[in-house]
Every structure is written in C-alpha cells, then in structure tokens.
Design an enzyme around this catalytic site. Sequence first.
Site, PDB file in Angstrom:
ATOM      1  N   HIS A  86      -9.553   1.174   5.148  1.00 29.40           N
ATOM      2  CA  HIS A  86      -8.185   1.393   5.697  1.00 29.40           C
ATOM      3  C   HIS A  86      -8.485   2.378   7.008  1.00 29.40           C
ATOM      4  O   HIS A  86      -9.245   3.186   6.890  1.00 29.40           O
ATOM      5  CB  HIS A  86      -7.390   1.919   4.780  1.00 29.40           C
ATOM      6  CG  HIS A  86      -5.864   1.844   5.282  1.00 29.40           C
ATOM      7  ND1 HIS A  86      -5.387   2.626   6.270  1.00 29.40           N
ATOM      8  CD2 HIS A  86      -4.750   1.031   5.181  1.00 29.40           C
ATOM      9  CE1 HIS A  86      -4.370   2.574   6.635  1.00 29.40           C
ATOM     10  NE2 HIS A  86      -3.823   1.294   5.774  1.00 29.40           N
ATOM     11  N   GLY A 100       2.823   2.443  10.858  1.00 30.74           N
ATOM     12  CA  GLY A 100       3.455   3.472  10.600  1.00 30.74           C
ATOM     13  C   GLY A 100       4.413   4.012  11.954  1.00 30.74           C
ATOM     14  O   GLY A 100       5.174   4.942  11.999  1.00 30.74           O
ATOM     15  N   GLU A 121      -6.777   4.658   7.817  1.00 30.97           N
ATOM     16  CA  GLU A 121      -6.338   6.212   7.699  1.00 30.97           C
ATOM     17  C   GLU A 121      -7.856   6.724   6.956  1.00 30.97           C
ATOM     18  O   GLU A 121      -8.078   7.820   6.982  1.00 30.97           O
ATOM     19  CB  GLU A 121      -5.354   6.338   6.690  1.00 30.97           C
ATOM     20  CG  GLU A 121      -4.074   6.017   7.533  1.00 30.97           C
ATOM     21  CD  GLU A 121      -2.802   5.462   6.949  1.00 30.97           C
ATOM     22  OE1 GLU A 121      -2.803   5.422   5.529  1.00 30.97           O
ATOM     23  OE2 GLU A 121      -1.802   4.896   7.610  1.00 30.97           O
ATOM     24  N   ASN A 167       1.046  -1.083   0.082  1.00 32.08           N
ATOM     25  CA  ASN A 167       0.136   0.113   0.182  1.00 32.08           C
ATOM     26  C   ASN A 167       0.772   1.063  -0.225  1.00 32.08           C
ATOM     27  O   ASN A 167       1.442   1.598   0.956  1.00 32.08           O
ATOM     28  CB  ASN A 167      -0.770  -0.066   1.247  1.00 32.08           C
ATOM     29  CG  ASN A 167      -1.689   1.023   1.369  1.00 32.08           C
ATOM     30  OD1 ASN A 167      -1.732   1.978   0.308  1.00 32.08           O
ATOM     31  ND2 ASN A 167      -2.566   1.375   2.495  1.00 32.08           N
ATOM     32  N   TRP A 168       1.049   1.907  -1.057  1.00 32.46           N
ATOM     33  CA  TRP A 168       1.739   3.091  -1.233  1.00 32.46           C
ATOM     34  C   TRP A 168       1.125   4.325  -0.668  1.00 32.46           C
ATOM     35  O   TRP A 168       2.041   5.162  -0.524  1.00 32.46           O
ATOM     36  CB  TRP A 168       2.029   3.330  -2.848  1.00 32.46           C
ATOM     37  CG  TRP A 168       3.087   2.223  -3.503  1.00 32.46           C
ATOM     38  CD1 TRP A 168       3.339   1.129  -3.025  1.00 32.46           C
ATOM     39  CD2 TRP A 168       3.456   2.387  -4.803  1.00 32.46           C
ATOM     40  NE1 TRP A 168       4.089   0.526  -3.913  1.00 32.46           N
ATOM     41  CE2 TRP A 168       4.302   1.216  -4.944  1.00 32.46           C
ATOM     42  CE3 TRP A 168       3.409   3.595  -5.760  1.00 32.46           C
ATOM     43  CZ2 TRP A 168       4.943   1.072  -6.249  1.00 32.46           C
ATOM     44  CZ3 TRP A 168       4.016   3.088  -6.863  1.00 32.46           C
ATOM     45  CH2 TRP A 168       4.854   2.053  -7.269  1.00 32.46           C
ATOM     46  N   LYS A 169      -0.014   4.026  -0.138  1.00 26.45           N
ATOM     47  CA  LYS A 169      -0.630   5.498   0.515  1.00 26.45           C
ATOM     48  C   LYS A 169      -0.551   6.502  -0.613  1.00 26.45           C
ATOM     49  O   LYS A 169      -0.454   6.305  -1.756  1.00 26.45           O
ATOM     50  CB  LYS A 169       0.097   5.669   1.719  1.00 26.45           C
ATOM     51  CG  LYS A 169      -0.176   4.381   2.807  1.00 26.45           C
ATOM     52  CD  LYS A 169       0.020   4.500   4.014  1.00 26.45           C
ATOM     53  CE  LYS A 169      -0.092   3.277   4.513  1.00 26.45           C
ATOM     54  NZ  LYS A 169      -0.155   3.265   6.146  1.00 26.45           N
ATOM     55  N   SER A 213       3.624  -1.867  10.074  1.00 25.65           N
ATOM     56  CA  SER A 213       5.023  -2.083  10.397  1.00 25.65           C
ATOM     57  C   SER A 213       5.571  -3.317  10.160  1.00 25.65           C
ATOM     58  O   SER A 213       6.640  -3.699  10.745  1.00 25.65           O
ATOM     59  CB  SER A 213       5.301  -1.628  11.948  1.00 25.65           C
ATOM     60  OG  SER A 213       5.058  -0.457  12.361  1.00 25.65           O
ATOM     61  N   GLU A 265      -5.273  -4.720  10.689  1.00 27.81           N
ATOM     62  CA  GLU A 265      -4.085  -3.783  10.880  1.00 27.81           C
ATOM     63  C   GLU A 265      -4.407  -3.088  12.222  1.00 27.81           C
ATOM     64  O   GLU A 265      -5.174  -2.291  12.196  1.00 27.81           O
ATOM     65  CB  GLU A 265      -4.318  -2.678   9.852  1.00 27.81           C
ATOM     66  CG  GLU A 265      -3.814  -3.275   8.400  1.00 27.81           C
ATOM     67  CD  GLU A 265      -3.152  -2.254   7.378  1.00 27.81           C
ATOM     68  OE1 GLU A 265      -2.030  -2.559   7.117  1.00 27.81           O
ATOM     69  OE2 GLU A 265      -3.819  -1.270   7.323  1.00 27.81           O
TER      70      GLU A 265
HETATM   71  O1  LIG Z   1      -1.232   0.579   6.747  1.00 29.30           O
HETATM   72  C1  LIG Z   1      -0.454   0.009   6.410  1.00 29.30           C
HETATM   73  C2  LIG Z   1      -0.860  -0.740   5.368  1.00 29.30           C
HETATM   74  O2  LIG Z   1      -1.945  -0.432   4.824  1.00 29.30           O
HETATM   75  C3  LIG Z   1       0.845  -0.420   7.143  1.00 29.30           C
HETATM   76  O3  LIG Z   1       1.482   0.750   7.122  1.00 29.30           O
HETATM   77  P1  LIG Z   1       3.046   0.715   7.636  1.00 29.30           P
HETATM   78  O4  LIG Z   1       3.515  -0.842   7.067  1.00 29.30           O
HETATM   79  O5  LIG Z   1       3.871   1.630   7.222  1.00 29.30           O
HETATM   80  O6  LIG Z   1       2.836   0.485   9.056  1.00 29.30           O
END
Ligand SMILES: O=C(CO)COP(=O)(O)O
Length: 249
Positions: free
Chosen positions: A97, A170, A99, A9-11, A209, A164
């Site tokens: 997600h 993160g 976020e 997931n590149w966000k 993470s 998650e």
């Molecule tokens: O939200 C995530 C993947 O969707 C996880 O992010 P990180 O791997 O940066 O913790």
Amino acid sequence: MTTPIIVGNWKMNGLSADSADRVKSLLAALAERPATGTEIVICPPFTQLGLLAPQLKGTPVALGAQNCHMDEKGAHTGDIAPGMLTDLGVSHVILGHSERRRDHGEVDETVREKAVAAAKAGLTPIVCIGETEDQRQSGEAQDTIGWQIKGSLPDGFTGVVAYEPVWAIGTGLAATPDDIKSTVAFIRAELVRQFGESGKTLRILYGGSVDAGNAASILAIPDVAGALVGGASLKPDAFLSIVYAVPAR
Ligand SMILES: O=C(CO)COP(=O)(O)O
C-alpha cells in the site's frame, strides 16, 4: 468469469467495540440482501483480526490483513508472518500500500517477496500500485506503474492488483472513469506482457476515494473487477452501497 471483489481497508482504525458493531451491521444487511457472486473482504488492523475471525466464520465476508512479513518466523520484532494470519482464518493480505511505501520504506522488491510468502501460506495477495501527484504531473505515471508491476509482482502471481493513484487516496477526488479506464488498459497490457495468458485474467481493482456516490460509475468500467475502499469502508451503509453497486456481468 471474473468474480468481482470489494475490499474494505480499515487502515489504522478500529477498537474492539466499534469493529464488532461494524461487522454486525454488515452481516445483518447482507443477510437481508445478499450480494451473491461478489467477494467481500474486510481488512481491519492486526489487533482486530483474532477478535473478528469467529464473527466472520461461515459468512459471506472474508477477512484480510493490511501487511505481512516475508519470512515464516524468526527475529523480526513487531512483525507478523503470513502463517500467523492463516492460523487466525485470514484469507487475504494487502501488500505494498502506498502508505506503507511512504511510511515504512516498503519497496517493490520487498512487496514481491511478501507476495511470494503470502501465496505460499495460502493467502491471496492484493498488491497495490499507483503513481504520486508529482509523478502524474511530470508525465511519469505509466512508467511508475510499469516499474511497480515488474518489481512487485512475482513470477506465477495469481493474486489481485489494486490500482490506487496516491493523489486520489483520502482526498475525496477519485480518478475519473476515463482516466481509470485508460490506466487499467495500460496495466492489463503490462500484465499480459509479463505473465502471458494468465495476465489476461488477473483481477484489477481501483482504489482512491471510492464512495457510495461514485462506485457505480467506477465499477461499470469493463476491466475493473472491484474496488479497494478506505474511508467509506468504515461506514457500513456506504460500504454496502459500494458492494451493491457491482454490476451484473
Ligand atoms: O487507500 C485506500 C484503500 O486502500 C483508499 O482510501 P480512501 O478510500 O479513503 O481514499
């Protein structure tokens, strides 16, 4: 047999040049050392999907989006319909997600509607669930996850569930393998309760993470079918280490 799946997931990261380079590195490495039997998906921002689709066509790396709308078309300024994604060659979509739940008021009901629409368009939904730090501290982790499963997954769901824990995203602090194991066992029991026989085979991913250092211990957990990777998916070497850490089963 369950096919393992590693999703990047590149966000909100990636401009044309660096995205194409990242994909080029991934494909070159996978040509040298194939990860046969593992499904690999990258989910760049919407703006990169049309550009990366031709680069990924016919390769072992599938293309995913990070969200979609629940309607097929219409007056939804700034939104993207599932059919617009499949039209580009997108095969997967991340939904719910944390976020998006945090920043865009995404709730279980909208996630469920999106999962229905995505599946109808031929996309594989990857539905995210997970407790916040507060919910964890107050002993509400399982209740939260239970409600999210009931609320976010539609009848007949055939997609992927991504666990998650919000506090692990993160932060560099992944959940411990023991914690993941017990939460995944709880998720599995809920899935079976909700879906019966088909709940036994739905794939459950862990995200939060995941990196080159901890991937092997996380992916070795028997009922963890793969990982949803954020930060480390932006670094081809780290992402590939995670892909290659999938155990032979
Ligand atoms: O939200 C995530 C993947 O969707 C996880 O992010 P990180 O791997 O940066 O913790």
